[in-house]
Structures are given as C-alpha cells and as structure tokens.
Design a protein around this motif. Structure first.
Motif, short mmCIF file in Angstrom:
data_model
loop_
_atom_site.label_atom_id
_atom_site.label_comp_id
_atom_site.label_asym_id
_atom_site.label_seq_id
_atom_site.Cartn_x
_atom_site.Cartn_y
_atom_site.Cartn_z
N ARG A 51 0.86 -1.19 0.00
CA ARG A 51 0.00 0.00 0.00
C ARG A 51 0.89 1.23 0.00
NH1 ARG A 51 -4.96 2.71 -0.59
NH2 ARG A 51 -5.06 4.31 1.00
N GLY A 52 0.70 2.09 -1.00
CA GLY A 52 1.41 3.36 -1.06
C GLY A 52 0.43 4.50 -0.85
N GLU A 53 0.78 5.40 0.04
CA GLU A 53 -0.08 6.56 0.31
C GLU A 53 0.72 7.82 0.03
OE1 GLU A 53 -2.29 6.22 4.02
OE2 GLU A 53 -2.18 4.03 3.86
N GLY A 54 0.52 8.38 -1.16
CA GLY A 54 1.28 9.53 -1.60
C GLY A 54 1.07 10.76 -0.74
N THR A 55 -0.15 10.99 -0.30
CA THR A 55 -0.45 12.17 0.51
C THR A 55 0.33 12.12 1.83
OG1 THR A 55 -2.63 12.30 -0.50
CG2 THR A 55 -2.31 13.51 1.55
N LEU A 56 0.41 10.94 2.44
CA LEU A 56 1.11 10.78 3.72
C LEU A 56 2.58 10.41 3.54
CD1 LEU A 56 -1.62 8.81 5.70
CD2 LEU A 56 -1.12 11.26 5.80
N LYS A 57 2.99 10.10 2.31
CA LYS A 57 4.38 9.72 2.00
C LYS A 57 4.81 8.48 2.78
CE LYS A 57 5.28 13.61 -0.36
NZ LYS A 57 4.30 13.69 -1.40
N ILE A 58 3.96 7.43 2.72
CA ILE A 58 4.29 6.19 3.41
C ILE A 58 3.98 4.98 2.51
CG2 ILE A 58 3.99 7.06 5.75
CD1 ILE A 58 1.25 5.77 5.81
N VAL A 59 4.64 3.87 2.81
CA VAL A 59 4.40 2.58 2.17
C VAL A 59 4.17 1.58 3.30
CG1 VAL A 59 5.38 0.78 0.71
CG2 VAL A 59 5.86 3.17 0.20
N ARG A 60 3.17 0.71 3.13
CA ARG A 60 2.83 -0.26 4.17
C ARG A 60 2.73 -1.68 3.61
NH1 ARG A 60 -1.07 2.79 8.26
NH2 ARG A 60 -0.83 4.88 7.45
N THR A 61 3.00 -2.65 4.46
CA THR A 61 2.74 -4.05 4.14
C THR A 61 1.26 -4.33 4.39
OG1 THR A 61 3.09 -4.81 6.40
CG2 THR A 61 5.04 -4.70 4.96
N LEU A 62 0.80 -5.50 3.99
CA LEU A 62 -0.59 -5.85 4.24
C LEU A 62 -0.91 -5.84 5.74
CD1 LEU A 62 -3.40 -6.72 3.34
CD2 LEU A 62 -2.57 -9.08 3.28
N ASP A 63 -0.04 -6.40 6.56
CA ASP A 63 -0.30 -6.43 8.00
C ASP A 63 -0.43 -5.02 8.57
OD1 ASP A 63 -0.34 -9.20 8.08
OD2 ASP A 63 1.74 -9.37 8.74
N GLU A 64 0.46 -4.13 8.18
CA GLU A 64 0.41 -2.75 8.67
C GLU A 64 -0.87 -2.06 8.19
OE1 GLU A 64 5.20 -1.82 8.67
OE2 GLU A 64 4.05 -1.60 6.80
N TYR A 65 -1.17 -2.25 6.93
CA TYR A 65 -2.35 -1.63 6.34
C TYR A 65 -3.62 -2.19 6.98
CZ TYR A 65 -5.67 -0.15 2.73
OH TYR A 65 -6.73 0.40 2.06
N ALA A 66 -3.68 -3.51 7.17
CA ALA A 66 -4.87 -4.15 7.74
C ALA A 66 -5.18 -3.62 9.13
CB ALA A 66 -4.68 -5.66 7.78
N ALA A 67 -4.16 -3.38 9.93
CA ALA A 67 -4.39 -2.85 11.29
C ALA A 67 -5.09 -1.49 11.21
CB ALA A 67 -3.06 -2.74 12.03
N GLY A 68 -4.64 -0.64 10.31
CA GLY A 68 -5.26 0.68 10.13
C GLY A 68 -6.67 0.59 9.58
N VAL A 69 -6.88 -0.33 8.65
CA VAL A 69 -8.22 -0.53 8.08
C VAL A 69 -9.20 -0.97 9.17
CG1 VAL A 69 -9.58 -2.06 6.57
CG2 VAL A 69 -7.47 -0.99 5.72
N ASP A 94 -1.76 -1.04 -4.17
CA ASP A 94 -2.77 0.03 -4.19
C ASP A 94 -2.07 1.31 -3.74
OD1 ASP A 94 -4.99 1.67 -4.08
OD2 ASP A 94 -5.92 0.64 -2.39
N TYR A 95 -2.05 2.28 -4.63
CA TYR A 95 -1.44 3.59 -4.34
C TYR A 95 -2.52 4.64 -4.49
CZ TYR A 95 1.21 7.88 -4.95
OH TYR A 95 1.67 9.15 -4.81
N ASP A 96 -2.62 5.54 -3.53
CA ASP A 96 -3.52 6.67 -3.75
C ASP A 96 -2.96 7.95 -3.19
OD1 ASP A 96 -5.72 5.44 -1.27
OD2 ASP A 96 -4.66 7.32 -1.09
N SER A 97 -3.52 9.04 -3.70
CA SER A 97 -3.07 10.38 -3.33
C SER A 97 -4.18 11.37 -3.63
CB SER A 97 -1.83 10.74 -4.17
OG SER A 97 -1.48 12.10 -3.99
N ASP A 98 -4.21 12.47 -2.89
CA ASP A 98 -5.16 13.52 -3.22
C ASP A 98 -4.55 14.51 -4.22
OD1 ASP A 98 -3.45 15.17 -1.74
OD2 ASP A 98 -4.95 15.71 -0.25
#
Length: 145
Positions: free
Chosen positions: A31-49, A119-123
C-alpha cells in the motif's frame, strides 16, 4: 475485475466489513499513500483498516465509496487500473462530507480469483475534485478502454 474487486470493495465499505475488504488483497500486498508519503505491508495496512472501520461503526458513520476510471489495462492474469474515487461520509444526522483521491492499483489473478497486489492513492495536492471524478469513466463503462 468489477465482480471480483470493485463491487465487493464498494460493498465492504458500505456494509462496514473490514474483513470483506481485506480479503480482496494478496498476502504480498503493498500500500502506497502519496499524501502521507508512506508505504505499508498488508499487516500494517490491515491494522489501520480495522481501526478505521471500528471508529466509523462506533460513531454511527456510513461510508459510500465510489470509483471511476482513467485507465484499465488487463493482460491475462495481471491488471493495472488508474482512477478517481469519491469517499462520502454520512453522519447520523444526515450531514455528508465528500473527499476525492486518485488511485492506481495492480491486481493478479490466482486460481481464478482477482486480488489486489498494489494500491497507491493520493489527493494529488488537493487537485482531485468532483469535476475530475465525473470526467472519468464509470466502473461499468468499458467504451474508453
């Protein structure tokens, strides 16, 4: 793609089901989040979801997540799709808030099932808006691709 990724993606957010949403992702998901300038693994992303879905439920919020597309490329068992999403938060009092962002996903078909790999997103610095969303192709409009 629509039946295995985009429809269940929308339904998971509508129904408040973090697990249904997370089931759309491959174990090697990035998972790439351009607005926050971070990249996450599935485990990291799943915890936030899971945390976000729990907060929305606790606050009585409903989520309507819709997608439109700028580009859809599918070759055999691989796909790249770019588009604009509209994220609507519906408060218990009926007030709504809308947010827009641009996404780029990569998916892989394994054992007859499409799942998200990236999955990469940005505003895009706030440049993604309702007009850009409406100008993109509807999820079921393949005439542009």
């Amino acid at each position: 793609m629509n039946a295995q990724i985009w429809v269940p993606f929308h339904e998971a957010y509508r129904d408040g089901s973090a697990e249904k949403y997370l089931a759309l992702h491959r174990p090697e998901f990035i998972r790439g989040e351009g607005t926050l300038k971070i990249v996450r693994t599935l485990d990291e992303y799943a915890a936030g979801v899971r945390r976000s879905f729990a907060i929305w439920k606790e606050r009585g919020l409903k989520i309507d997540l819709q997608f439109r597309f700028l580009e859809r490329i599918v070759k055999e068992a691989q796909a790249s799709e770019r588009g604009i999403y509209r994220f609507t938060v519906i408060h218990p009092d009926g007030k709504t808030e809308r947010f827009y962002g641009q996404f780029h996903t990569f998916a892989r078909k394994v054992d007859g099932r499409w799942q998200l790999v990236v999955d990469y997103d940005s505003d895009e610095g706030g440049r993604v808006d309702a007009a850009r969303y409406e100008a993109a192709a509807a999820v079921d409009d393949f005439s542009r691709f």
